[in-house]
Design an enzyme around this catalytic site. Structure first.
Site, PDB file in Angstrom:
ATOM      1  N   PHE A 239       0.857  -1.186   0.000  1.00  0.00           N
ATOM      2  CA  PHE A 239       0.000   0.000   0.000  1.00  0.00           C
ATOM      3  C   PHE A 239       0.892   1.235   0.000  1.00  0.00           C
ATOM      4  O   PHE A 239       1.745   1.384   0.867  1.00  0.00           O
ATOM      5  CB  PHE A 239      -0.926   0.035   1.227  1.00  0.00           C
ATOM      6  CG  PHE A 239      -1.881   1.204   1.182  1.00  0.00           C
ATOM      7  CD1 PHE A 239      -3.031   1.154   0.400  1.00  0.00           C
ATOM      8  CD2 PHE A 239      -1.605   2.379   1.868  1.00  0.00           C
ATOM      9  CE1 PHE A 239      -3.895   2.237   0.318  1.00  0.00           C
ATOM     10  CE2 PHE A 239      -2.467   3.467   1.798  1.00  0.00           C
ATOM     11  CZ  PHE A 239      -3.623   3.402   1.022  1.00  0.00           C
TER      12      PHE A 239
ATOM     13  N   ASP B 154       9.332   2.531   1.524  1.00  0.00           N
ATOM     14  CA  ASP B 154       8.185   3.293   2.025  1.00  0.00           C
ATOM     15  C   ASP B 154       8.058   2.988   3.519  1.00  0.00           C
ATOM     16  O   ASP B 154       7.548   1.942   3.908  1.00  0.00           O
ATOM     17  CB  ASP B 154       6.929   2.862   1.247  1.00  0.00           C
ATOM     18  CG  ASP B 154       5.657   3.529   1.771  1.00  0.00           C
ATOM     19  OD1 ASP B 154       5.693   4.109   2.871  1.00  0.00           O
ATOM     20  OD2 ASP B 154       4.625   3.451   1.077  1.00  0.00           O
TER      21      ASP B 154
ATOM     22  N   LYS C  15       2.944   9.910   8.440  1.00  0.00           N
ATOM     23  CA  LYS C  15       2.232   9.479   9.638  1.00  0.00           C
ATOM     24  C   LYS C  15       2.772  10.062  10.957  1.00  0.00           C
ATOM     25  O   LYS C  15       2.358  11.124  11.389  1.00  0.00           O
ATOM     26  CB  LYS C  15       2.182   7.961   9.686  1.00  0.00           C
ATOM     27  CG  LYS C  15       1.145   7.383   8.696  1.00  0.00           C
ATOM     28  CD  LYS C  15       0.924   5.908   8.936  1.00  0.00           C
ATOM     29  CE  LYS C  15      -0.047   5.274   7.947  1.00  0.00           C
ATOM     30  NZ  LYS C  15      -1.448   5.470   8.262  1.00  0.00           N
TER      31      LYS C  15
HETATM   32  N1  PLP Z   1       2.465   4.220   2.524  1.00  0.00           N
HETATM   33  C1  PLP Z   1       2.145   3.379   3.523  1.00  0.00           C
HETATM   34  C2  PLP Z   1       3.041   2.222   3.816  1.00  0.00           C
HETATM   35  C3  PLP Z   1       0.990   3.587   4.277  1.00  0.00           C
HETATM   36  O1  PLP Z   1       0.669   2.738   5.267  1.00  0.00           O
HETATM   37  C4  PLP Z   1       0.165   4.692   3.972  1.00  0.00           C
HETATM   38  C5  PLP Z   1      -1.089   4.921   4.718  1.00  0.00           C
HETATM   39  O2  PLP Z   1      -1.605   4.070   5.373  1.00  0.00           O
HETATM   40  C6  PLP Z   1       0.543   5.536   2.914  1.00  0.00           C
HETATM   41  C7  PLP Z   1       1.701   5.269   2.225  1.00  0.00           C
HETATM   42  C8  PLP Z   1      -0.299   6.715   2.547  1.00  0.00           C
HETATM   43  O3  PLP Z   1      -0.150   7.722   3.499  1.00  0.00           O
HETATM   44  P1  PLP Z   1      -1.196   8.931   3.562  1.00  0.00           P
HETATM   45  O4  PLP Z   1      -2.496   8.360   3.977  1.00  0.00           O
HETATM   46  O5  PLP Z   1      -0.589   9.870   4.562  1.00  0.00           O
HETATM   47  O6  PLP Z   1      -1.233   9.519   2.198  1.00  0.00           O
END
Ligand code: PLP
Length: 384
Positions: free
Chosen positions: A124, A209, A238
C-alpha cells in the site's frame, strides 16, 4: 463525502494512549491514529512546540528559507542513510515525490526508456493516482482505470520473481520494509539483502516506504535498520510530526540532485508549524529512550497476544516487531473491532483478517493488560 466507513465514535479529547468521546466515554487506543500517534495523544512537547510556533509564524512560502525545515532535514539525515530531504504533507505525496525523483534520476542518467517501478503484491503506497498505480491491491485500484503506466507488481518475499521482473525499462524497486495495510507481513530473512543486490547489479534505485513503520514504530528509528540494508530513497509521514500533517522523501545526494528548481514542489510542504512539531517529535523519540521502550513493551505485547492466541483456534499467528504487531485470524475481524468499541478499546483490522496493534510507544503494561482482558472476553464470545 462517504469516503470512510466510520464507526459511531466521536473522539473529542486525547491524552497518552487514551481518548474520550463526546459523551465522556474513555477508550484505550491501540490504533494510535493508524500508526500516527507514536508519542500518544497531545504529547506535551509537541503541544508546546506547536503553540510556540503558531504564535511566531505558521506558514511562509517555500520561495524563502525555512529554518525549521533545515533543522528537521538535518535531524533526519544525521540519523539515516540520507543526505537531503523534500517535505510535503502526507505519505502518498512523499511516495509521489519518490516516484518522480526515481524517474527523473533514471531519465537523466540512462535515458527516457527507463521509468518502470516494481512494487509488491499486497503493498500500500497511497490514494493518489501514481500511488494507487504503485499499490499492489486490486481493491484500491478498481474503478480508477486507466492507471498510471509504468508499475509492475511481484509477490512480496519472492526474490526469483523480482529478478525475473527486471527489464531494461526498470528504474526502481519500491517496497515497505514491513507491509502494513497488506496484513503486517514481515520480510523473510535475507530478502532485503537480495533486493539490494539486485538493485546494485542493475543500477536500480531502492525505495523504502516507511510511512507506516518509520519513526520508532519497530523499536528502531527506521525499520530498514533491522535488515542491515539501506535504501537510496525513503519516505516518511504518519508519525513524523506527532499528528500534524507532514510527509518527507529522503534521498542520497547522488539521486537528490535530479530535483532542481521547478521539478517538484508543495505549497504547504514543510511549513514552519508542522516542522516545529516534527522536530519536537523526533527529538522526543530519540531523547526520551522511546526506541528501547518500544522494543521492550513490544515484546511484552507480542508475548501477551501469543498467550491469548493459544486459547482460540481461529488465531493463526502473531507477528511483527516492536509495536508493529499483527494477529492473523482464520475469520474476519470486523466484529471483534466493533465489540472493542462497545467495551472501550480502539482495535483495528487490516486485510480483513489481521488484527493490527499499533499503539503509542509510551503504552504501559497496565494499558496492555487492560486491552488483553477486554480482547480475551471478545474472543471468547466470538468462539462461542
Ligand atoms: N504508505 C504506507 C506504507 C501507508 O501505510 C500509507 C497509509 O496508510 C501511505 C503510504 C499513505 O499515506 P497517507 O495516507 O498519509 O497519504
Amino acid at each position: 463525502m462517504k469516503t470512510y466507513g466510520r464507526y459511531p465514535v466521536v473522539p473529542v479529547k486525547g491524552e497518552g494512549c487514551r481518548l474520550w468521546d463526546a459523551d465522556g466515554k474513555e477508550y484505550l487506543d491501540f490504533l494510535g491514529g493508524v500508526a500516527v500517534n507514536n508519542l500518544g495523544h497531545c504529547h506535551p512537547k509537541v503541544v508546546a512546540a506547536l503553540q510556540k510556533q503558531a504564535a511566531e509564524l505558521i506558514h511562509c512560502s517555500n520561495y524563502y528559507h525555512i529554518p525549521q525545515q533545515i533543522e528537521l532535514a538535518e535531524l533526519l539525515c544525521n540519523h539515516s542513510f540520507a543526505d537531503k530531504a523534500f517535505f510535503c504533507n502526507s505519505g502518498a505525496e512523499a511516495n509521489e515525490a519518490a516516484i518522480k525523483l526515481a524517474r527523473k534520476y533514471s531519465r537523466d542518467t540512462f535515458g527516457p526508456e527507463r521509468y518502470e517501478i516494481i512494487t509488491a503484491a499486497d503493498s500500500f503506497h497511497g490514494r493518489t493516482m501514481a500511488t494507487v498505480s504503485a499499490t499492489g491491491q486490486e481493491k484500491v485500484q478498481r474503478f480508477f482505470d486507466p492507471l498510471l503506466h509504468g508499475f509492475k507488481h511481484v509477490p512480496f518475499n519472492d526474490v526469483a520473481a523480482l529478478e525475473a521482473a527486471v527489464t531494461p525499462t526498470t528504474c526502481a524497486i519500491m517496497l515497505e520494509p514491513i507491509q502494513g495495510e497488506g496484513g503486517v507481513n514481515m520480510p523473510s530473512p535475507g530478502y532485503f539483502q537480495a533486493v539490494r543486490e539486485i538493485c546494485d547489479r542493475h543500477g536500480l534505485l531502492l525505495i523504502f516506504d516507511e510511512v507506516q513503520v518509520g519513526m520508532g514504530r519497530t523499536g528502531k528509528l527506521f525499520a530498514y535498520e533491522h535488515f542491515d540494508v539501506a535504501p537510496d530513497i525513503m519516505t516518511l509521514a504518519k508519525a513524523l510530526a506527532g499528528g500534524a500533517p507532514i510527509g518527507t522523501m529522503l534521498a542520497k545526494d547522488k539521486y537528490a540532485v535530479a530535483f532542481v528548481p521547478g521539478t517538484h514542489g508543495s505549497t504547504f510542504g514543510g511549513n514552519p508549524l508542522v516542522c516545529a512539531a516534527a522536530i519536537a517529535t523526533v527529538r522526543t523519540i530519540l531523547e526520551d529512550g522511546l526506541l528501547n521502550r518500544c522494543e521492550e513493551i513490544g515484546e511484552y505485547l507480542t508475548g501477551e497476544l501469543e498467550t491469548l492466541g493459544k486459547k482460540y483456534p481461529f488465531v493463526k499467528e502473531v507477528r511483527g516487531v516492536g509495536l508493529m504487531i499483527g494477529m492473523s485470524l482464520s475469520i474476519t475481524g470486523a466484529e471483534i473491532v466493533k465489540k472493542g468499541h462497545d467495551r472501550g478499546v480502539l482495535l483495528n483490522v487490516t486485510h480483513d483478517t489481521v488484527l493490527r496493534f499499533v499503539p503509542a510507544l509510551i503504552v504501559t503494561r497496565q494499558e496492555i493488560d487492560a486491552m488483553i482482558a477486554i480482547l480475551d472476553g471478545i474472543l471468547a464470545e466470538v468462539k462461542a
